[in-house]
Design a protein around this motif. Structure first.
Motif, mmCIF file in Angstrom:
data_model
loop_
_atom_site.group_PDB
_atom_site.id
_atom_site.type_symbol
_atom_site.label_atom_id
_atom_site.label_comp_id
_atom_site.label_asym_id
_atom_site.label_seq_id
_atom_site.Cartn_x
_atom_site.Cartn_y
_atom_site.Cartn_z
ATOM 1 N N VAL A 33 -50.451 11.919 -2.926
ATOM 2 C CA VAL A 33 -50.975 10.698 -3.550
ATOM 3 C C VAL A 33 -50.757 10.806 -5.054
ATOM 4 C CG1 VAL A 33 -52.992 9.223 -3.881
ATOM 5 C CG2 VAL A 33 -52.783 10.578 -1.781
ATOM 6 N N ASN A 34 -50.096 9.798 -5.632
ATOM 7 C CA ASN A 34 -49.842 9.766 -7.072
ATOM 8 C C ASN A 34 -50.186 8.395 -7.635
ATOM 9 O OD1 ASN A 34 -48.497 12.412 -7.687
ATOM 10 N ND2 ASN A 34 -47.162 11.682 -6.067
ATOM 11 N N TYR A 35 -50.848 8.400 -8.788
ATOM 12 C CA TYR A 35 -51.174 7.183 -9.538
ATOM 13 C C TYR A 35 -50.167 7.068 -10.671
ATOM 14 C CZ TYR A 35 -53.604 4.267 -12.983
ATOM 15 O OH TYR A 35 -53.927 3.298 -13.899
ATOM 16 N N TYR A 36 -49.618 5.869 -10.881
ATOM 17 C CA TYR A 36 -48.622 5.652 -11.926
ATOM 18 C C TYR A 36 -48.974 4.474 -12.813
ATOM 19 C CZ TYR A 36 -45.193 8.555 -9.431
ATOM 20 O OH TYR A 36 -44.526 9.588 -8.830
ATOM 21 N N GLU A 37 -48.589 4.591 -14.069
ATOM 22 C CA GLU A 37 -48.519 3.465 -14.992
ATOM 23 C C GLU A 37 -47.126 3.522 -15.602
ATOM 24 O OE1 GLU A 37 -51.709 3.179 -17.818
ATOM 25 O OE2 GLU A 37 -53.206 3.726 -16.306
ATOM 26 N N LEU A 38 -46.371 2.443 -15.412
ATOM 27 C CA LEU A 38 -45.005 2.370 -15.926
ATOM 28 C C LEU A 38 -44.953 1.394 -17.090
ATOM 29 C CD1 LEU A 38 -42.947 2.036 -12.601
ATOM 30 C CD2 LEU A 38 -43.722 4.123 -13.729
ATOM 31 N N ALA A 39 -44.591 1.889 -18.264
ATOM 32 C CA ALA A 39 -44.296 1.010 -19.388
ATOM 33 C C ALA A 39 -42.973 0.312 -19.085
ATOM 34 C CB ALA A 39 -44.207 1.827 -20.680
ATOM 35 N N PRO A 40 -42.663 -0.781 -19.781
ATOM 36 C CA PRO A 40 -41.363 -1.412 -19.562
ATOM 37 C C PRO A 40 -40.224 -0.399 -19.707
ATOM 38 C CG PRO A 40 -42.746 -2.857 -20.852
ATOM 39 C CD PRO A 40 -43.488 -1.540 -20.727
ATOM 40 N N GLY A 41 -39.329 -0.371 -18.714
ATOM 41 C CA GLY A 41 -38.202 0.551 -18.697
ATOM 42 C C GLY A 41 -38.467 1.855 -17.967
ATOM 43 N N ASP A 42 -39.743 2.173 -17.705
ATOM 44 C CA ASP A 42 -40.094 3.410 -17.003
ATOM 45 C C ASP A 42 -39.773 3.327 -15.519
ATOM 46 O OD1 ASP A 42 -41.116 4.509 -19.318
ATOM 47 O OD2 ASP A 42 -43.218 4.466 -18.664
ATOM 48 N N SER A 43 -39.716 4.508 -14.887
ATOM 49 C CA SER A 43 -39.428 4.626 -13.468
ATOM 50 C C SER A 43 -40.430 5.567 -12.803
ATOM 51 C CB SER A 43 -38.012 5.176 -13.275
ATOM 52 O OG SER A 43 -37.746 5.436 -11.915
ATOM 53 N N PHE A 44 -40.588 5.420 -11.490
ATOM 54 C CA PHE A 44 -41.381 6.366 -10.719
ATOM 55 C C PHE A 44 -40.659 7.714 -10.615
ATOM 56 C CE2 PHE A 44 -42.789 2.370 -8.514
ATOM 57 C CZ PHE A 44 -44.132 2.437 -8.849
ATOM 58 N N ALA A 45 -39.348 7.674 -10.576
ATOM 59 C CA ALA A 45 -38.560 8.857 -10.225
ATOM 60 C C ALA A 45 -37.552 9.213 -11.316
ATOM 61 C CB ALA A 45 -37.817 8.607 -8.916
ATOM 62 N N PHE A 46 -37.063 10.444 -11.241
ATOM 63 C CA PHE A 46 -36.062 10.932 -12.194
ATOM 64 C C PHE A 46 -34.689 10.315 -11.959
ATOM 65 C CE2 PHE A 46 -39.326 14.196 -12.306
ATOM 66 C CZ PHE A 46 -39.431 14.446 -13.658
ATOM 67 N N GLY A 47 -34.496 9.647 -10.830
ATOM 68 C CA GLY A 47 -33.224 9.005 -10.525
ATOM 69 C C GLY A 47 -33.255 8.412 -9.130
ATOM 70 N N TYR A 48 -32.137 7.884 -8.731
ATOM 71 C CA TYR A 48 -31.951 7.335 -7.382
ATOM 72 C C TYR A 48 -32.058 8.512 -6.427
ATOM 73 C CZ TYR A 48 -29.587 4.305 -3.914
ATOM 74 O OH TYR A 48 -29.273 3.527 -2.824
ATOM 75 N N HIS A 49 -32.928 8.419 -5.429
ATOM 76 C CA HIS A 49 -33.203 9.607 -4.635
ATOM 77 C C HIS A 49 -33.659 9.279 -3.221
ATOM 78 C CE1 HIS A 49 -37.241 8.385 -5.740
ATOM 79 N NE2 HIS A 49 -37.713 9.182 -4.784
ATOM 80 N N ALA A 50 -33.648 10.323 -2.396
ATOM 81 C CA ALA A 50 -34.171 10.256 -1.034
ATOM 82 C C ALA A 50 -34.881 11.566 -0.736
ATOM 83 C CB ALA A 50 -33.047 10.031 -0.021
ATOM 84 N N HIS A 51 -35.997 11.464 -0.020
ATOM 85 C CA HIS A 51 -36.723 12.642 0.453
ATOM 86 C C HIS A 51 -36.327 12.866 1.906
ATOM 87 C CE1 HIS A 51 -39.310 12.759 -3.079
ATOM 88 N NE2 HIS A 51 -39.439 11.448 -2.967
ATOM 89 N N GLY A 52 -35.820 14.049 2.205
ATOM 90 C CA GLY A 52 -35.332 14.332 3.548
ATOM 91 C C GLY A 52 -36.389 14.301 4.630
ATOM 92 N N GLY A 53 -37.624 14.673 4.301
ATOM 93 C CA GLY A 53 -38.636 14.772 5.341
ATOM 94 C C GLY A 53 -39.901 13.996 5.063
ATOM 95 N N GLN A 54 -39.870 13.034 4.158
ATOM 96 C CA GLN A 54 -41.091 12.317 3.785
ATOM 97 C C GLN A 54 -40.848 10.818 3.707
ATOM 98 O OE1 GLN A 54 -42.450 12.318 -0.412
ATOM 99 N NE2 GLN A 54 -44.320 13.314 0.350
ATOM 100 N N GLU A 55 -41.787 10.049 4.268
ATOM 101 C CA GLU A 55 -41.749 8.615 4.027
ATOM 102 C C GLU A 55 -42.651 8.320 2.842
ATOM 103 O OE1 GLU A 55 -43.399 6.019 7.074
ATOM 104 O OE2 GLU A 55 -44.695 7.632 7.751
ATOM 105 N N GLU A 56 -42.307 7.293 2.075
ATOM 106 C CA GLU A 56 -43.072 6.913 0.895
ATOM 107 C C GLU A 56 -43.498 5.460 1.000
ATOM 108 O OE1 GLU A 56 -41.922 8.995 -3.104
ATOM 109 O OE2 GLU A 56 -40.121 8.133 -2.210
#
Length: 156
Positions: A33-56
């Motif tokens: 469980v993660n809480y986020y606040e994204l300023a304009p231009g921010d992202s949840f992730a470091f890049g385009y990605h996929a988790h092999g064993g986790q649904e989000e």
């Protein structure tokens, strides 16, 4: 039962203005469980990605997040949720002018293999990347192209 006040959990360095990892504070064993606040231009992730064993699942409380997906961009606004299956590529970015507040839930807690892709300036294309601590800046993180070793991003 565990009860946590979001503001009491320290934020972590990353691509979001605020990321508060709530998993440990809640004592969750099968769910991230993660809480986020994204300023304009921010992202949840470091890049385009996929988790092999986790649904989000992402729940957007305020603002609008645009997710880059294999099917094209998907906008998720206040009161909406979006789910990504294990192995499904995505990256959520605040492309608007309003701050985004959101929760991210991942199950199981361990995400499996992370397949992270970023644009590499040296390779001239999106390549597999890894995340490392920066050698020259206390607490900073960098993304590094796995094909040529070039730094593709810096987060402090």
């Amino acid at each position: 039962m565990e009860k946590v006040r979001v503001e009491d959990v320290e934020s972590r360095i990353g691509p979001a203005d605020v990321k508060r990892p709530l998993t440990r504070a809640l004592g969750a064993t099968g769910l991230a469980v993660n809480y986020y606040e994204l300023a304009p231009g921010d992202s949840f992730a470091f890049g385009y990605h996929a988790h092999g064993g986790q649904e989000e699942v992402f729940y957007v409380e305020s603002g609008t997040v645009t997710f880059e997906t294999e099917e094209g961009p998907v906008a998720v606004g206040p009161g909406e949720l979006v789910r990504f299956a294990p192995g499904e590529f995505q990256r959520g970015v605040n492309e608007g002018d309003e701050r985004v507040v959101a929760l991210a839930l991942g199950a199981p807690k361990e995400s499996g293999d992370l397949d992270l892709r970023r644009e590499c300036p040296d390779c001239g294309e999106r390549t597999p990347n890894r995340i490392e601590r920066a050698d020259d800046e206390e607490g900073a993180l960098v993304t590094v192209c796995e094909e040529c070793g070039a730094e593709t991003g810096r987060f402090s």
